[in-house]
Design a protein around this motif. Structure first.
Motif, PDB file in Angstrom:
ATOM      1  N   THR A  71       0.833  -1.207   0.000  1.00 44.15           N
ATOM      2  CA  THR A  71       0.000   0.000   0.000  1.00 44.15           C
ATOM      3  C   THR A  71       0.864   1.251   0.000  1.00 44.15           C
ATOM      4  O   THR A  71       0.631   2.173  -0.782  1.00 44.15           O
ATOM      5  N   ARG A  76      -1.765   2.133  -3.960  1.00 42.96           N
ATOM      6  CA  ARG A  76      -3.018   1.409  -4.186  1.00 42.96           C
ATOM      7  C   ARG A  76      -3.304   0.591  -2.935  1.00 42.96           C
ATOM      8  O   ARG A  76      -2.438  -0.139  -2.447  1.00 42.96           O
ATOM      9  N   GLU A  92      -9.108  -4.193  -8.185  1.00 46.24           N
ATOM     10  CA  GLU A  92      -8.415  -4.983  -9.196  1.00 46.24           C
ATOM     11  C   GLU A  92      -9.388  -5.739 -10.104  1.00 46.24           C
ATOM     12  O   GLU A  92      -9.180  -5.850 -11.300  1.00 46.24           O
ATOM     13  N   HIS A  97     -11.473   1.300  -7.592  1.00 48.69           N
ATOM     14  CA  HIS A  97     -10.137   1.486  -7.032  1.00 48.69           C
ATOM     15  C   HIS A  97     -10.109   2.420  -5.836  1.00 48.69           C
ATOM     16  O   HIS A  97     -10.965   3.283  -5.681  1.00 48.69           O
ATOM     17  N   TYR A  99      -7.272   4.949  -4.398  1.00 47.79           N
ATOM     18  CA  TYR A  99      -5.980   5.593  -4.561  1.00 47.79           C
ATOM     19  C   TYR A  99      -5.608   6.226  -3.232  1.00 47.79           C
ATOM     20  O   TYR A  99      -6.306   7.113  -2.744  1.00 47.79           O
TER      21      TYR A  99
END
Length: 141
Positions: A71, A76, A92, A97, A99
């Motif tokens: 991470t 991610r 994924e 997602h 961020y």
């Protein structure tokens, strides 16, 4: 699992703690960070995830040292799936997602606060947040 940080008598030649992943492998997590983590019996730390700009609490996930290392190094959000016994990067497969904007360790070292920019819903049910079921308080009766 990582052992406790070196005690007061540990000298300059003392070995830093080894960071171990839930799957058993050694990770590259910074030993200073690894030493501060207080893990559960499975080697995991609770990760509370919130939207970085609104403060909305989105979900809770679990990280071991390797998930935290991934991470921090990739930006991610990566978690350890307790049910599947494997790492997963949020979005994924779903495209939803996370961020990572920042990661903070709480005062006791037993929880992480992961501030993310969430794309799409965070919950596997399709809800924005996993926290959509209010419980009644006794004081409300």
């Amino acid at each position: 699992m990582t052992g406790p940080p070196p005690g007061p008598g540990a000298g300059p030649g003392a070995e830093p703690p080894v960071s171990v992943a839930a799957g058993g492998g050694v990770t590259g997590l910074d030993p200073v960070i690894a030493a501060r983590l207080k893990r559960d019996g499975a080697g995991l730390v609770c990760a509370v995830v919130q939207q970085y700009d609104t403060g909305e609490v989105l979900m809770v996930g679990w990280m071991d040292d390797e998930a935290l290392r991934r991470t921090l190094s990739t930006g991610r959000a990566t978690y350890w799936s307790r049910s599947r016994g494997e790492y997963w990067v949020k979005g994924e497969t779903s495209g939803h997602h996370q961020y990572v904007r920042s990661v903070s360790l709480d005062c006791d070292g037993d929880a992480l606060l992961v501030a993310v920019d969430q794309v799409g819903p965070a919950c596997h049910t399709g809800s924005r947040s996993c926290f959509f079921t209010p419980l009644p308080l006794s004081a409300d009766e």
